[in-house]
Design a protein around this motif. Structure first.
Motif, PDB file in Angstrom:
ATOM      1  N   LEU A 163      -2.580 107.114  44.240  1.00  0.00           N
ATOM      2  CA  LEU A 163      -1.239 105.598  44.832  1.00  0.00           C
ATOM      3  C   LEU A 163      -1.346 105.827  43.630  1.00  0.00           C
ATOM      4  CD1 LEU A 163      -2.440 104.271  47.673  1.00  0.00           C
ATOM      5  CD2 LEU A 163      -1.901 106.417  48.057  1.00  0.00           C
ATOM      6  N   ALA A 164       0.687 105.173  43.438  1.00  0.00           N
ATOM      7  CA  ALA A 164       1.379 104.899  42.855  1.00  0.00           C
ATOM      8  C   ALA A 164       3.017 104.400  43.065  1.00  0.00           C
ATOM      9  CB  ALA A 164       1.726 105.765  41.590  1.00  0.00           C
ATOM     10  N   PHE A 165       2.837 102.737  42.510  1.00  0.00           N
ATOM     11  CA  PHE A 165       3.785 102.778  42.632  1.00  0.00           C
ATOM     12  C   PHE A 165       4.814 101.316  41.895  1.00  0.00           C
ATOM     13  CE2 PHE A 165       0.344 102.227  46.002  1.00  0.00           C
ATOM     14  CZ  PHE A 165       1.534 102.159  47.338  1.00  0.00           C
ATOM     15  N   LEU A 166       5.995 101.904  41.534  1.00  0.00           N
ATOM     16  CA  LEU A 166       7.124 101.040  40.841  1.00  0.00           C
ATOM     17  C   LEU A 166       7.119  99.909  40.832  1.00  0.00           C
ATOM     18  CD1 LEU A 166       8.564 102.892  38.588  1.00  0.00           C
ATOM     19  CD2 LEU A 166      10.449 102.585  39.921  1.00  0.00           C
ATOM     20  N   MET A 167       7.000  99.256  39.738  1.00  0.00           N
ATOM     21  CA  MET A 167       6.654  98.053  39.737  1.00  0.00           C
ATOM     22  C   MET A 167       8.281  97.656  38.121  1.00  0.00           C
ATOM     23  SD  MET A 167       3.857  96.349  39.509  1.00  0.00           S
ATOM     24  CE  MET A 167       2.809  96.807  38.105  1.00  0.00           C
ATOM     25  N   ASN A 168       9.468  96.654  38.426  1.00  0.00           N
ATOM     26  CA  ASN A 168      10.063  96.699  37.104  1.00  0.00           C
ATOM     27  C   ASN A 168       9.821  96.246  36.051  1.00  0.00           C
ATOM     28  OD1 ASN A 168      12.530  97.458  39.194  1.00  0.00           O
ATOM     29  ND2 ASN A 168      13.058  95.561  40.102  1.00  0.00           N
ATOM     30  N   ARG A 169       9.282  94.973  36.137  1.00  0.00           N
ATOM     31  CA  ARG A 169       8.167  94.713  35.455  1.00  0.00           C
ATOM     32  C   ARG A 169       6.541  94.746  34.965  1.00  0.00           C
ATOM     33  NH1 ARG A 169      12.191  95.148  33.983  1.00  0.00           N
ATOM     34  NH2 ARG A 169      13.954  93.104  33.010  1.00  0.00           N
ATOM     35  N   CYS A 170       5.870  94.059  33.913  1.00  0.00           N
ATOM     36  CA  CYS A 170       4.674  94.451  34.738  1.00  0.00           C
ATOM     37  C   CYS A 170       3.907  92.990  34.671  1.00  0.00           C
ATOM     38  CB  CYS A 170       3.520  94.715  33.485  1.00  0.00           C
ATOM     39  SG  CYS A 170       1.763  95.473  33.626  1.00  0.00           S
ATOM     40  N   THR A 171       4.278  92.794  35.093  1.00  0.00           N
ATOM     41  CA  THR A 171       3.781  90.583  35.707  1.00  0.00           C
ATOM     42  C   THR A 171       2.916  90.764  37.000  1.00  0.00           C
ATOM     43  OG1 THR A 171       5.778  89.907  36.511  1.00  0.00           O
ATOM     44  CG2 THR A 171       5.907  89.780  34.378  1.00  0.00           C
ATOM     45  N   GLU A 172       1.881  89.449  37.292  1.00  0.00           N
ATOM     46  CA  GLU A 172       1.583  89.220  38.624  1.00  0.00           C
ATOM     47  C   GLU A 172       2.413  88.780  39.315  1.00  0.00           C
ATOM     48  OE1 GLU A 172       0.234  84.985  36.843  1.00  0.00           O
ATOM     49  OE2 GLU A 172      -1.685  85.664  35.105  1.00  0.00           O
ATOM     50  N   GLY A 173       3.309  88.369  39.032  1.00  0.00           N
ATOM     51  CA  GLY A 173       4.383  88.423  40.249  1.00  0.00           C
ATOM     52  C   GLY A 173       5.091  90.060  40.789  1.00  0.00           C
ATOM     53  N   ALA A 174       4.819  91.120  40.906  1.00  0.00           N
ATOM     54  CA  ALA A 174       5.161  91.838  40.380  1.00  0.00           C
ATOM     55  C   ALA A 174       4.251  92.868  41.095  1.00  0.00           C
ATOM     56  CB  ALA A 174       5.457  92.671  39.198  1.00  0.00           C
ATOM     57  N   VAL A 175       1.844  92.613  40.582  1.00  0.00           N
ATOM     58  CA  VAL A 175       1.936  93.234  41.325  1.00  0.00           C
ATOM     59  C   VAL A 175       1.588  92.968  42.540  1.00  0.00           C
ATOM     60  CG1 VAL A 175      -0.825  93.466  40.801  1.00  0.00           C
ATOM     61  CG2 VAL A 175       0.566  93.758  39.275  1.00  0.00           C
ATOM     62  N   ARG A 176       2.018  90.950  42.310  1.00  0.00           N
ATOM     63  CA  ARG A 176       2.361  90.473  43.729  1.00  0.00           C
ATOM     64  C   ARG A 176       2.536  91.070  45.174  1.00  0.00           C
ATOM     65  NH1 ARG A 176       1.334  84.313  45.572  1.00  0.00           N
ATOM     66  NH2 ARG A 176       1.084  84.428  48.103  1.00  0.00           N
ATOM     67  N   LEU A 177       3.906  91.743  44.316  1.00  0.00           N
ATOM     68  CA  LEU A 177       4.731  91.434  45.670  1.00  0.00           C
ATOM     69  C   LEU A 177       4.677  92.932  46.291  1.00  0.00           C
ATOM     70  CD1 LEU A 177       8.103  91.286  46.579  1.00  0.00           C
ATOM     71  CD2 LEU A 177       8.821  92.312  44.957  1.00  0.00           C
ATOM     72  N   VAL A 178       4.072  94.187  45.517  1.00  0.00           N
ATOM     73  CA  VAL A 178       3.194  95.558  45.867  1.00  0.00           C
ATOM     74  C   VAL A 178       2.166  95.092  46.612  1.00  0.00           C
ATOM     75  CG1 VAL A 178       2.341  97.250  45.099  1.00  0.00           C
ATOM     76  CG2 VAL A 178       4.204  95.932  43.393  1.00  0.00           C
ATOM     77  N   PHE A 179       1.334  94.259  46.625  1.00  0.00           N
ATOM     78  CA  PHE A 179       0.333  94.014  47.923  1.00  0.00           C
ATOM     79  C   PHE A 179       0.947  93.271  49.072  1.00  0.00           C
ATOM     80  CE2 PHE A 179      -4.154  93.579  45.390  1.00  0.00           C
ATOM     81  CZ  PHE A 179      -3.165  94.347  44.743  1.00  0.00           C
ATOM     82  N   ASP A 180       2.097  91.970  48.844  1.00  0.00           N
ATOM     83  CA  ASP A 180       2.197  92.271  49.892  1.00  0.00           C
ATOM     84  C   ASP A 180       3.152  93.005  50.548  1.00  0.00           C
ATOM     85  OD1 ASP A 180       1.571  89.379  49.036  1.00  0.00           O
ATOM     86  OD2 ASP A 180       3.137  89.388  48.231  1.00  0.00           O
ATOM     87  N   ARG A 181       4.116  94.211  49.872  1.00  0.00           N
ATOM     88  CA  ARG A 181       5.112  94.961  50.829  1.00  0.00           C
ATOM     89  C   ARG A 181       3.982  95.696  51.790  1.00  0.00           C
ATOM     90  NH1 ARG A 181       6.768  97.428  46.554  1.00  0.00           N
ATOM     91  NH2 ARG A 181       8.570  95.907  46.020  1.00  0.00           N
ATOM     92  N   LEU A 182       2.695  96.217  51.263  1.00  0.00           N
ATOM     93  CA  LEU A 182       1.941  97.200  51.388  1.00  0.00           C
ATOM     94  C   LEU A 182       1.388  96.692  52.672  1.00  0.00           C
ATOM     95  CD1 LEU A 182       0.157  98.836  48.528  1.00  0.00           C
ATOM     96  CD2 LEU A 182       1.493  99.838  49.992  1.00  0.00           C
ATOM     97  N   GLU A 183       0.648  95.063  52.680  1.00  0.00           N
ATOM     98  CA  GLU A 183       0.889  94.197  53.859  1.00  0.00           C
ATOM     99  C   GLU A 183       1.393  94.223  54.546  1.00  0.00           C
ATOM    100  OE1 GLU A 183      -1.062  89.531  54.937  1.00  0.00           O
ATOM    101  OE2 GLU A 183      -0.417  90.090  52.704  1.00  0.00           O
ATOM    102  N   LYS A 184       2.360  94.232  53.986  1.00  0.00           N
ATOM    103  CA  LYS A 184       3.569  94.080  55.953  1.00  0.00           C
ATOM    104  C   LYS A 184       3.407  95.370  56.521  1.00  0.00           C
ATOM    105  CE  LYS A 184       6.800  90.577  53.650  1.00  0.00           C
ATOM    106  NZ  LYS A 184       7.981  90.197  53.214  1.00  0.00           N
ATOM    107  N   ARG A 185       3.302  96.703  55.968  1.00  0.00           N
ATOM    108  CA  ARG A 185       3.822  98.615  55.881  1.00  0.00           C
ATOM    109  C   ARG A 185       2.419  97.931  56.957  1.00  0.00           C
ATOM    110  NH1 ARG A 185       5.079 101.518  51.026  1.00  0.00           N
ATOM    111  NH2 ARG A 185       6.862 100.622  50.520  1.00  0.00           N
ATOM    112  N   MET A 186       1.224  97.375  56.859  1.00  0.00           N
ATOM    113  CA  MET A 186      -0.112  97.925  57.456  1.00  0.00           C
ATOM    114  C   MET A 186      -0.624  97.163  58.451  1.00  0.00           C
ATOM    115  SD  MET A 186      -1.798  99.396  53.771  1.00  0.00           S
ATOM    116  CE  MET A 186      -3.134 100.187  54.555  1.00  0.00           C
TER     117      MET A 186
END
Length: 437
Positions: free
Chosen positions: A280-303
């Motif tokens: 799996l791969a997910f695009l982030m605008n910045r390589c930061t802690e907040g960007a990684v957490r945003l991906v986690f939150d988005r996946l949790e909302k979907r699943m």
């Protein structure tokens, strides 16, 4: 008795020093301050005496137009300096006495010679005080001076100039003869130096010999300095690779990031499931802690939280700074624990070798140096769909997509926005993306 005080032999913090300053302003004794901070009273006494701030030169008191001799109230001397022939001004009203009079004695407060050694809490400080030389205790100034002294004490080399010259007379001629630092240290144990220390002193230019005199060192490039590693070592407590191995998990998920070229700050957050070989791969605008957490939150909302936990129960990743806040990643949007994160050992990318191999397939489509600036998540989903539609020998000829379909279900794959690609349509070249723009 000080060794029986709990918390003794610890460095004073800024908060401790602020408390000391506030209590000194109230007139609290060292004993009461030490009792509250669980320190020995001598610790507080030494702290105040060592880091008290003088306003002598700060306010120009020595050249102030004021006589601060202790005899100024009853002295009848005139022209003590001898500079003016006809001077009828008493020396008590002339500041020149401070530098020239032989009988000059500086007025000094007894409060500065014994506890509390500073003017904090003195009632005369608010009103008029005739003492020119004053001391005060400032918490932030004291903490800054202490930190500077602490760093200076650890800087430099632990040798005198004579000792350094003595070692240089042995080491430099032997290096010019072509001997290596290891050979020199082995044959001369009286140097009492390690090989690493000799190399460090050569790098700092402390010896007559230089790096260019070493036969092999000039042939090697300096090692790259990884400036994006996690600096807070406390996050690794109970999250090391040894802790992960103790779980004895048959299957888990690996996590890492792939960076774009220097022209773009966009980054790919990648996952690899060791059982299904799903990538799996997910695009982030910045390589930061907040960007990684945003991906986690988005996946949790979907699943959903339960679905996210069932898929991402255990994650193994490297020590990149973007993963430096594991508590935030492990805690879901509703405050529920959603995953457990563990870290590989430093410079051991092989501990998550499955994901590293998947990166080679990703680089077939996005070679190194490719900019992710104009890449969209739709493009990333297309790439991962083609990668996951490639049959794997370890799966008995199955594709990762169909293996995940059996174990995870169609709803999870839909949440990942994956779709199967026909065998003859799988494309793992850069043309896969170029033809879509």
């Amino acid at each position: 008795m000080s060794r029986y005080i709990p918390g003794n032999q610890k460095h004073l913090t800024l908060e401790d020093r602020i408390y000391i300053e506030n209590e000194l302003n109230k007139g609290t004794s060292f004993r009461d301050i030490a009792k509250f901070l669980c320190k020995d009273p001598t610790t507080i006494s030494k702290e105040v005496k060592t880091h008290r701030l003088s306003d002598w030169y700060h306010k120009g008191a020595f050249y102030n137009a004021k006589n601060f001799c202790i005899h100024r109230y009853h002295s009848k001397k005139t022209n003590a300096c001898g500079k003016i022939v006809l001077c009828g001004v008493k020396c008590t009203s002339c500041p020149t006495c401070n530098q020239t009079c032989r009988d000059f004695e500086k007025e000094r407060c007894s409060r500065l010679d014994k506890a509390p050694y500073v003017c904090n809490g003195c009632p005369k400080k608010i009103n008029h005080c005739t003492i020119a030389h004053k001391y005060t205790y400032n918490a932030r100034f004291s903490d800054r001076k202490y930190r500077e002294k602490l760093s200076d004490a650890r800087a430099g080399i632990n040798l005198t100039r004579q000792e350094l010259r003595k070692k240089d007379r042995i080491i430099s001629p032997l290096i010019e003869q072509g001997q290596s630092p290891y050979q020199i240290v082995t044959n001369h144990p009286e140097l009492n130096l390690s090989v690493r220390t000799v190399y460090s002193y050569l790098d700092q230019g402390l010896f007559t010999a230089r790096n260019v005199d070493l036969k092999r060192k000039v042939k090697f490039k300096p090692r790259k300095c990884h400036k994006t590693q996690i600096t807070n070592r406390t996050v690794f407590i109970n999250r090391t690779y040894q802790d992960f191995q103790a779980l004895q998990l048959p299957f888990f998920a690996e996590m890492d990031t792939v960076h774009s070229s220097r022209e773009s700050k966009k980054t790919l957050l990648n996952f690899f499931f060791t059982k299904e070989k799903l990538f799996l791969a997910f695009l982030m605008n910045r390589c930061t802690e907040g960007a990684v957490r945003l991906v986690f939150d988005r996946l949790e909302k979907r699943m959903g939280t339960h679905g996210f936990f069932s898929v991402f129960e255990y994650l193994l990743t490297d020590r990149g700074s973007e993963f430096g806040d594991p508590d935030a990643l492990e805690t879901g949007i509703n405050g529920i624990h959603r995953t457990s994160i563990y870290y590989c050992d430093p410079m051991r990318s092989g501990q998550k070798g499955g994901l590293e191999q998947a990166h080679t397939m990703l680089r077939m489509v996005l070679p190194k140096g490719t900019s992710f600036e104009f890449l969209t998540q739709w493009d990333v989903n297309l790439i991962t769909s083609h990668i996951n539609s490639t049959p794997r020998e370890s799966l008995g000829g199955k594709t990762p997509y169909h293996a995940a379909l059996e174990t995870m279900g169609e709803d999870v794959l839909n949440a990942f926005q994956l779709r199967p690609i026909a065998p003859d349509e799988v494309n793992l070249t850069p043309k896969l993306i170029r033809f879509n723009h």
